[in-house]
Design an enzyme around this catalytic site. Structure first.
Site, PDB file in Angstrom:
ATOM      1  N   LYS A 160       0.933  -1.300   0.056  1.00 15.13           N
ATOM      2  CA  LYS A 160       0.143   0.055   0.003  1.00 15.13           C
ATOM      3  C   LYS A 160       0.957   1.163  -0.061  1.00 15.13           C
ATOM      4  CE  LYS A 160      -3.956   2.071  -0.068  1.00 15.13           C
ATOM      5  NZ  LYS A 160      -5.226   1.711  -1.040  1.00 15.13           N
ATOM      6  N   SER A 230      -1.226  -0.744  -4.345  1.00 20.24           N
ATOM      7  CA  SER A 230      -2.385  -0.173  -4.327  1.00 20.24           C
ATOM      8  C   SER A 230      -2.046   1.249  -3.607  1.00 20.24           C
ATOM      9  CB  SER A 230      -3.407  -0.887  -3.429  1.00 20.24           C
ATOM     10  OG  SER A 230      -4.697  -0.167  -3.373  1.00 20.24           O
TER      11      SER A 230
END
Length: 356
Positions: A160, A230
């Site tokens: 992330k 992401s």
């Protein structure tokens, strides 16, 4: 020895913790052993998707109480966007013991998990080599923490990463420093791409000495076959979760991966299922990308030309539908935006299995 587990829990909303509460009461996992939570939330998956931060806030509150102070190190990776048939849910990853050298009696490698964080990034570092280097270091640390001794035993690296906001762009202007882009949406791609290349460097898939900064998000021949990244505005560092197999881990879970060559390559997942007949498919983890050439199997697609719906949303819906059909379950983790994550237009797909 290390013992890891993976369970999926449906979510009625980004803040819905009822499923986690029920799972704890049923003894499905111990809150103090949780090291990471992956979530699919029902926002737009873009810059202003606040369902990610909302879910993280709810999860932190839940585990602070449930783990009685033992939840400070949990990594929360929320991927926005459940287009098409994708079903909102949380994937809870638990770990007990340590990944120290050892050999289990049956000689089978089992699921091993490692987690790490980078430092916080300045706006001007996103999408550039400093981000690549910091992620490479974090991935290497996570691999070591998992007790994984060979890059070939790493089957999925979930990262992330941050993105640029208008506030950060203003800050950079005030300091008279240049940015990789001043388009907040495009910054998501650059951050994802730099993070994926960092994973590739750590695992020996990308030659750091030869990598040039201008190749980030331009040279698609350089990629990691196991990275999944992401981007979100809810953090300033990169959260890294390494999934692999190790002889220093015990338990019934293990993981394997394949590479989808394009968005409709369901055969990649089917090959994994065929490899382990009779075993329970616990979770599917995959990347989705709109082919940057605008073509899939010789046919034109319009995902990159749609001004109403971002191409990452189109891609998640397509790949989610294909993999849900093959695996027989729409409650899977599919993340959009595949820059340097698998070959151009494709991406890694991993499957967690449980031996019976």
């Amino acid at each position: 020895m290390m013992n890891c587990s993976v369970i999926r829990i449906p979510a009625g909303a980004p803040h819905d913790m009822s499923g986690l509460s029920a799972a704890v009461e049923a003894g499905l996992f111990r809150p103090e052993e949780v090291v990471a939570v992956l979530g699919k939330t029902e926002g737009n998956g873009c810059v202003n998707d606040f369902t990610r931060g909302y879910a993280v806030m709810a999860l932190k509150g839940f585990f602070a109480e449930a783990a009685k102070g033992g939840a400070a190190g949990i990594s929360y990776v929320m991927s926005g966007g459940t287009e098409g048939v994708l079903s909102p849910h949380f994937t809870v990853i638990s770990r007990s013991g340590r990944g120290e050298p050892g050999v289990v009696a049956d000689g089978l490698k089992s699921l091993a998990i490692g987690v790490a964080r980078t430092r916080s990034f300045r706006p001007e570092e996103l999408g550039r080599l400093p981000q690549v280097d910091a992620v490479a270091d974090a991935v290497a640390r996570a691999v070591m923490e998992a007790g994984i001794t060979s890059p070939g035993d790493v089957h999925f690296v979930q990262i992330k990463c941050p993105l640029l906001t208008a506030e950060q762009i203003y800050d950079a202007h005030s300091r008279e420093v240049s940015l990789i882009t001043e388009d907040t949406y495009k910054s998501m791609g650059y951050s994802r791409g730099a993070s994926a290349l960092g994973a590739g460097v750590a695992l020996g898939e990308v030659d750091r000495a030869a990598l040039q900064e201008e190749e980030i998000c331009t040279d698609w021949t350089q990629f990691s076959a196991v990275a999944s990244t992401s981007a979100g505005s809810e953090l300033s560092c990169c959260e890294v979760i390494v999934f692999g197999n190790s002889l220093s881990a015990d338990g019934p879970y293990h993981i394997d991966h394949a590479v989808m060559q394009d968005a409709v390559d369901g055969a990649a997942l089917q090959g994994l299922l065929d490899r382990y007949p009779g075993e329970e498919l616990v979770q599917v983890l995959a990347k989705a990308e709109a082919d940057p050439d605008g073509v899939i199997r010789g046919r034109r697609h319009i995902m990159l030309d749609d001004s109403d719906i971002n191409h990452t949303r189109h891609a998640r819906a397509v790949v989610g539908g294909v993999l849900a059909y093959v695996g027989g379950d729409p409650m899977i983790y599919v993340s959009g935006g595949g820059e340097h994550q698998g070959p151009k237009g494709g991406g890694p797909v991993a499957a967690v299995f449980r031996r019976k």
